[in-house]
Scaffold this motif. Structure first.
Motif, PDB file in Angstrom:
ATOM      1  N   UNK A  55      -2.934   9.349   4.467  1.00  0.00           N
ATOM      2  CA  UNK A  55      -3.887   9.009   5.467  1.00  0.00           C
ATOM      3  C   UNK A  55      -4.224   7.430   4.869  1.00  0.00           C
ATOM      4  N   UNK A  56      -4.449   7.463   3.524  1.00  0.00           N
ATOM      5  CA  UNK A  56      -4.770   6.114   3.060  1.00  0.00           C
ATOM      6  C   UNK A  56      -3.522   5.151   3.304  1.00  0.00           C
TER       7      UNK A  56
ATOM      8  N   UNK B  78       0.802  -1.285  -0.058  1.00  0.00           N
ATOM      9  CA  UNK B  78       0.012   0.023   0.117  1.00  0.00           C
ATOM     10  C   UNK B  78       0.855   1.345  -0.118  1.00  0.00           C
ATOM     11  N   UNK B  79       1.970   1.320   0.850  1.00  0.00           N
ATOM     12  CA  UNK B  79       2.971   2.619   0.966  1.00  0.00           C
ATOM     13  C   UNK B  79       3.457   2.656  -0.460  1.00  0.00           C
ATOM     14  N   UNK B  80       3.877   1.716  -1.407  1.00  0.00           N
ATOM     15  CA  UNK B  80       4.565   1.780  -2.358  1.00  0.00           C
ATOM     16  C   UNK B  80       3.543   2.249  -3.373  1.00  0.00           C
ATOM     17  N   UNK B  81       2.341   1.649  -3.686  1.00  0.00           N
ATOM     18  CA  UNK B  81       1.420   1.958  -4.592  1.00  0.00           C
ATOM     19  C   UNK B  81       0.785   3.418  -4.293  1.00  0.00           C
TER      20      UNK B  81
ATOM     21  N   UNK C 208      10.511  -6.359  13.403  1.00  0.00           N
ATOM     22  CA  UNK C 208      10.480  -4.931  12.455  1.00  0.00           C
ATOM     23  C   UNK C 208       8.971  -4.487  12.115  1.00  0.00           C
ATOM     24  N   UNK C 209       8.134  -5.397  12.150  1.00  0.00           N
ATOM     25  CA  UNK C 209       6.767  -5.211  11.901  1.00  0.00           C
ATOM     26  C   UNK C 209       5.922  -3.890  12.541  1.00  0.00           C
ATOM     27  N   UNK C 210       6.431  -3.516  13.640  1.00  0.00           N
ATOM     28  CA  UNK C 210       5.633  -2.283  14.525  1.00  0.00           C
ATOM     29  C   UNK C 210       6.176  -0.985  13.816  1.00  0.00           C
ATOM     30  N   UNK C 211       7.299  -1.291  13.051  1.00  0.00           N
ATOM     31  CA  UNK C 211       7.789   0.124  12.661  1.00  0.00           C
ATOM     32  C   UNK C 211       7.173   0.176  11.117  1.00  0.00           C
TER      33      UNK C 211
ATOM     34  N   UNK D 295      -3.510  -1.723   9.195  1.00  0.00           N
ATOM     35  CA  UNK D 295      -4.473  -2.942   9.063  1.00  0.00           C
ATOM     36  C   UNK D 295      -3.904  -4.254   8.656  1.00  0.00           C
ATOM     37  N   UNK D 296      -2.892  -3.920   7.756  1.00  0.00           N
ATOM     38  CA  UNK D 296      -2.345  -5.384   7.175  1.00  0.00           C
ATOM     39  C   UNK D 296      -1.096  -5.660   8.204  1.00  0.00           C
ATOM     40  N   UNK D 297      -0.651  -4.874   9.122  1.00  0.00           N
ATOM     41  CA  UNK D 297       0.199  -5.267  10.093  1.00  0.00           C
ATOM     42  C   UNK D 297      -0.153  -6.323  11.065  1.00  0.00           C
ATOM     43  N   UNK D 298      -1.610  -6.034  11.463  1.00  0.00           N
ATOM     44  CA  UNK D 298      -2.234  -6.775  12.540  1.00  0.00           C
ATOM     45  C   UNK D 298      -2.154  -8.252  12.413  1.00  0.00           C
TER      46      UNK D 298
END
Length: 461
Positions: free
Chosen positions: A314-315, A281-284, A355-358, A322-325
């Motif tokens: 924001x998106x 998501x961050x990349x797209x 790493x995931x929490x970051x 949401x995906x990290x959970x």
């Protein structure tokens, strides 16, 4: 991109990009799953440890495709179809030249890079075979990425996705055929990947050739236009150099991981495949932000461009969190996709937990960097990312391990780089022409003068 509600525009544009990144990741993920399950953990470690070497050359191509995308999107937004024609044909010819150079360079650097990475003996031969075959067919990936960048720059993010979907599923079928049925081991996975990439490249070239739009390829018109090449390199080369050097720096990060042995390498490889999906998501959104800002900056709609950056951020944050959970909660189950070895799973699970929490911090540096590239200021994210991902990260690892840091210190190398980069990119964005209209007025005058000079030079030619 210059008209209509911003939120649905960004989301509609980013979803095909995200799906494209998703299925592009399937290439290496399927390779990893198949070799991990049917060849062994040494093959799993080999495929995973080669990504930094591959990304050195792929990163350069990605940066130049970003530069071409910005030039094309600005010309398209300004309805300058002559410039658009020149940009498309310069981009295609440049890609062909780069493909030849990357193939030769890639094959040449395989063994030196594997030795530099301190690759263990039980992994070296498999990694060598996989990389050699991959680089021999890397032109398919280059051509697909550049052709897709052209289509996305004019607002078409769907057809590149359709082609990628087809080739991704083809890759899965060929992986199963070559590795399991034909017993070709790790070489079969590499052949499946490059054949699928060639198919996707052929499809995107077919669409561009048959298009009736102003961005169509006319093969007889292929040439390098100096003023276009200068703009593409000015925007894309910094990004490409940044990505290439970051990948080169990651070779040294990989060497620290390799020091813990092939079990840790396999765990790192498995973690990395899951990691890439969460960051999609961050990349797209960053890619969508670049096109959005590029078109609106070309149309001199600065307020709209700034609002687009805020919406993008924001998106990006919401979807990444949401995906990290589920990744954190189901990490051991997800890691069994790649291997059944409990030690490898334990290493992979530790990497994810640290790493995931970051991950949310990546959203800031990616979105702001995309916006800066959209206004043509590609040098800024290049300098910031090189400083954060290369210089800071290497100093951190060197100092941390010399002071007695072990596994946790190495695992935190990536998050610490993300945090530093995000802070610096936020400062640079707040000081940019997007946030200070008076700077844009000065730059608009400079662009106008530059355009007049270019027109005069073209007339002289």
């Amino acid at each position: 991109m210059t008209q209509g509600s911003i939120w649905p525009l960004l989301i509609r544009f980013a979803i095909p990009l995200a799906a494209g990144l998703l299925f592009q990741q399937l290439y290496n993920t399927v390779d990893t799953i198949v070799v991990g399950k049917f060849v062994g953990k040494e093959a799993l470690a080999a495929v995973g440890s080669t990504s930094s070497i591959i990304n050195m050359l792929v990163g350069l191509c990605s940066g130049l495709s970003m530069g071409a995308s910005v030039v094309i999107s600005q010309a398209y937004g300004a309805k300058d179809y002559e410039k658009l024609h020149d940009a498309v044909h310069t981009t295609i010819l440049l890609t062909i030249i780069m493909s030849v150079a990357a193939t030769i360079t890639g094959i040449f650097i395989v063994d030196p890079m594997l030795r530099l990475m301190a690759t263990p003996d039980d992994v070296f031969a498999s990694a060598h075979n996989y990389l050699t075959i991959y680089f021999a067919g890397i032109s398919g990936l280059f051509i697909y990425n550049m052709g897709s960048a052209i289509l996305r720059a004019v607002g078409d993010s769907k057809r590149p996705l359709y082609f990628l979907l087809f080739s991704a599923f083809l890759n899965i079928a060929l992986d199963l055929l070559f590795v399991i049925a034909f017993k070709m081991d790790i070489a079969g996975a590499a052949y499946a990947t490059i054949l699928s990439q060639f198919i996707s490249a052929a499809l995107v070239l077919f669409v561009l050739t048959r298009s009736a739009g102003p961005y169509a390829i006319h093969w007889g018109d292929l040439c390098i236009k100096g003023y276009i090449l200068k703009k593409v390199l000015a925007i894309g080369l910094p990004s490409g150099v940044q990505q290439g050097l970051t990948a080169f720096s990651n070779v040294f990060v990989q060497s620290y991981v390799n020091g813990f042995g092939s079990d840790c390498m396999a765990g790192w490889s498995s973690y990395n495949k899951l990691d890439t999906y969460v960051l999609i998501p961050a990349q797209s959104i960053a890619m969508a932000s670049t096109t959005f800002v590029g078109q609106n900056y070309g149309a001199r709609q600065l307020d709209r461009a700034r609002n687009g950056v805020r919406c993008s951020l924001i998106i990006s944050i919401v979807t990444t969190v949401i995906l990290c959970i589920p990744l954190l909660l189901l990490r051991e189950t997800l890691l069994t996709l790649f291997t059944d070895d409990p030690i490898v799973i334990q290493y992979g699970s530790r990497f994810i937990g640290i790493i995931a929490p970051f991950y949310f911090t990546v959203c800031f540096n990616q979105t702001f960097a995309g916006a800066m590239r959209g206004i043509g200021k590609a040098n800024v994210p290049m300098i910031v990312m090189l400083s954060s991902f290369v210089l800071f990260r290497q100093i951190y690892l060197f100092a941390g391990t010399r002071l007695g840091g072990g596994f946790v210190t190495v695992a935190l190398a990536y998050p610490m780089g993300w945090v530093v980069c995000s802070l610096l990119m936020a400062i640079c964005f707040r000081r940019s022409a997007l946030c200070h209209p008076e700077k844009d007025r000065h730059e608009a005058v400079a662009v106008s003068v530059e355009a007049e000079i270019e027109d005069a030079n073209e007339g002289a030619e």
